[in-house]
Scaffold this motif. Structure first.
Motif, short mmCIF file in Angstrom:
data_model
loop_
_atom_site.label_atom_id
_atom_site.label_comp_id
_atom_site.label_asym_id
_atom_site.label_seq_id
_atom_site.Cartn_x
_atom_site.Cartn_y
_atom_site.Cartn_z
N GLU A 1 -11.06 9.81 8.26
CA GLU A 1 -9.62 9.67 9.01
C GLU A 1 -8.49 9.87 8.03
N LEU A 2 -8.89 10.55 6.87
CA LEU A 2 -7.81 10.89 5.81
C LEU A 2 -6.85 9.68 5.77
N SER A 3 -7.48 8.38 5.32
CA SER A 3 -6.92 7.12 5.24
C SER A 3 -7.28 6.58 3.81
N PHE A 4 -6.41 5.69 3.28
CA PHE A 4 -6.57 5.06 1.96
C PHE A 4 -6.15 3.65 2.30
N PHE A 5 -7.08 2.67 1.52
CA PHE A 5 -6.45 1.28 1.40
C PHE A 5 -6.76 0.59 -0.01
N ILE A 6 -6.08 -0.15 -0.37
CA ILE A 6 -6.37 -0.87 -1.63
C ILE A 6 -7.42 -2.22 -1.14
N ASP A 7 -8.37 -2.36 -2.09
CA ASP A 7 -9.30 -3.44 -1.83
C ASP A 7 -8.57 -4.74 -1.91
N SER A 8 -8.44 -5.54 -0.64
CA SER A 8 -7.77 -6.76 -0.44
C SER A 8 -8.31 -7.85 -1.22
N ASN A 9 -9.25 -7.80 -1.96
CA ASN A 9 -9.77 -8.96 -2.83
C ASN A 9 -9.00 -8.80 -4.13
N LEU A 10 -8.39 -7.86 -4.63
CA LEU A 10 -7.58 -7.74 -5.82
C LEU A 10 -6.16 -7.74 -5.40
N GLN A 11 -5.28 -8.41 -6.34
CA GLN A 11 -4.01 -8.21 -6.25
C GLN A 11 -3.45 -7.33 -7.51
N ILE A 12 -2.45 -6.38 -7.04
CA ILE A 12 -1.98 -5.39 -7.93
C ILE A 12 -1.00 -6.30 -8.68
N THR A 13 -0.91 -6.13 -9.97
CA THR A 13 0.31 -6.56 -10.77
C THR A 13 0.83 -5.20 -11.44
N GLY A 14 2.06 -5.48 -11.66
CA GLY A 14 2.84 -4.40 -12.29
C GLY A 14 3.45 -3.63 -10.73
N ASN A 15 4.05 -2.51 -10.91
CA ASN A 15 4.85 -1.70 -9.81
C ASN A 15 3.72 -1.25 -8.78
N ASN A 16 3.68 -1.55 -7.70
CA ASN A 16 2.77 -1.19 -6.73
C ASN A 16 3.29 0.19 -5.90
N PHE A 17 2.98 1.40 -6.56
CA PHE A 17 3.56 2.64 -5.79
C PHE A 17 2.47 3.18 -4.74
N PHE A 18 1.50 2.48 -4.50
CA PHE A 18 0.37 2.95 -3.62
C PHE A 18 0.61 2.25 -2.30
N GLY A 19 1.15 1.21 -2.01
CA GLY A 19 1.34 0.29 -0.77
C GLY A 19 -0.10 -0.43 -0.80
N SER A 20 -0.64 -0.64 0.54
CA SER A 20 -1.68 -1.40 1.01
C SER A 20 -2.54 -0.52 1.46
N SER A 21 -2.02 0.37 2.45
CA SER A 21 -3.00 1.23 3.12
C SER A 21 -2.00 2.29 3.62
N GLY A 22 -2.67 3.26 4.34
CA GLY A 22 -2.14 4.24 4.90
C GLY A 22 -2.96 5.67 5.09
N THR A 23 -2.08 6.79 5.29
CA THR A 23 -2.99 7.93 5.37
C THR A 23 -2.61 8.82 4.10
N TRP A 24 -3.08 9.83 4.00
CA TRP A 24 -3.15 10.75 2.95
C TRP A 24 -3.36 12.35 3.08
N LYS A 25 -2.85 13.31 2.42
CA LYS A 25 -2.96 14.64 2.66
C LYS A 25 -2.82 15.30 1.41
N PHE A 26 -3.61 16.15 1.10
CA PHE A 26 -3.43 17.24 -0.04
C PHE A 26 -2.08 18.01 0.02
N TYR A 27 -1.41 18.64 -0.95
CA TYR A 27 -0.53 19.92 -0.92
C TYR A 27 -0.76 20.54 -1.95
N ASN A 28 -0.11 21.83 -1.96
CA ASN A 28 -0.19 22.71 -3.06
C ASN A 28 1.34 22.99 -3.13
#
Length: 163
Positions: free
Chosen positions: A73-100
């Motif tokens: 599905e070209l999707s990503f997510f952060i494991d919900s069992n772990l909390q991110i400390t520091g700046n979260n530049f990733f969000g919690s979920s979404g989609t991704w695509k490569f680029y050149n």
């Protein structure tokens, strides 16, 4: 003088060898390479404007978390069992695509970056620190912060594949 002539002829004949042949084969799938769970192990901040590119290890500021990429599905997510400390530049979920960044027709064959489109609609652009192949165990994502369209600061996130 005659010896130089023979030496010249020998060099010319020696350089006329057949070129080394062979095929490189099919490029490995970058989508298959990034698929899976990746655990954050290190975060390095770099001052891109400093003459010596001064670096600061922020690994203790960030807790380890798992970043999962799904190739179907070209999707990503952060494991919900772990909390991110520091700046979260990733969000919690979404989609991704490569680029050149140079040639869009090579986005999937030779990507040098990845867009992560968060569920909220924001897009974060990461540069790939190294190629992504099925047998690679390290994923390096680099985020550049800019001021007046000039890179001033970068964060390098280093992940290990989580088998």
């Amino acid at each position: 003088m005659k010896n130089y002539f023979y030496l010249f002829i020998a060099v010319v004949l020696w350089s006329c060898k057949e070129p080394i042949g062979g095929e490189l084969g099919v490029p490995s799938s970058k989508i298959d390479g990034i698929h899976g769970s990746w655990e954050l192990i290190s975060v390095i901040q770099t001052d891109e404007k400093a003459p010596n590119k001064r670096q600061l290890d922020l690994s203790s500021y960030y807790s380890s978390f798992i970043l999962d990429f799904d190739k179907t599905e070209l999707s990503f997510f952060i494991d919900s069992n772990l909390q991110i400390t520091g700046n979260n530049f990733f969000g919690s979920s979404g989609t991704w695509k490569f680029y050149n960044s140079q040639f869009s027709e090579y986005d999937l064959l030779y990507p040098d970056g990845i867009y992560m489109i968060h569920a909220a609609g924001d897009t974060t652009r990461f540069s790939l620190g190294s190629p992504i192949r099925e047998y690679d165990e390290v994923l390096e994502l680099k985020l550049y912060r800019q001021c007046n369209e000039e890179n001033t600061l970068s964060y390098e996130f280093i992940f290990l594949i989580n088998h």
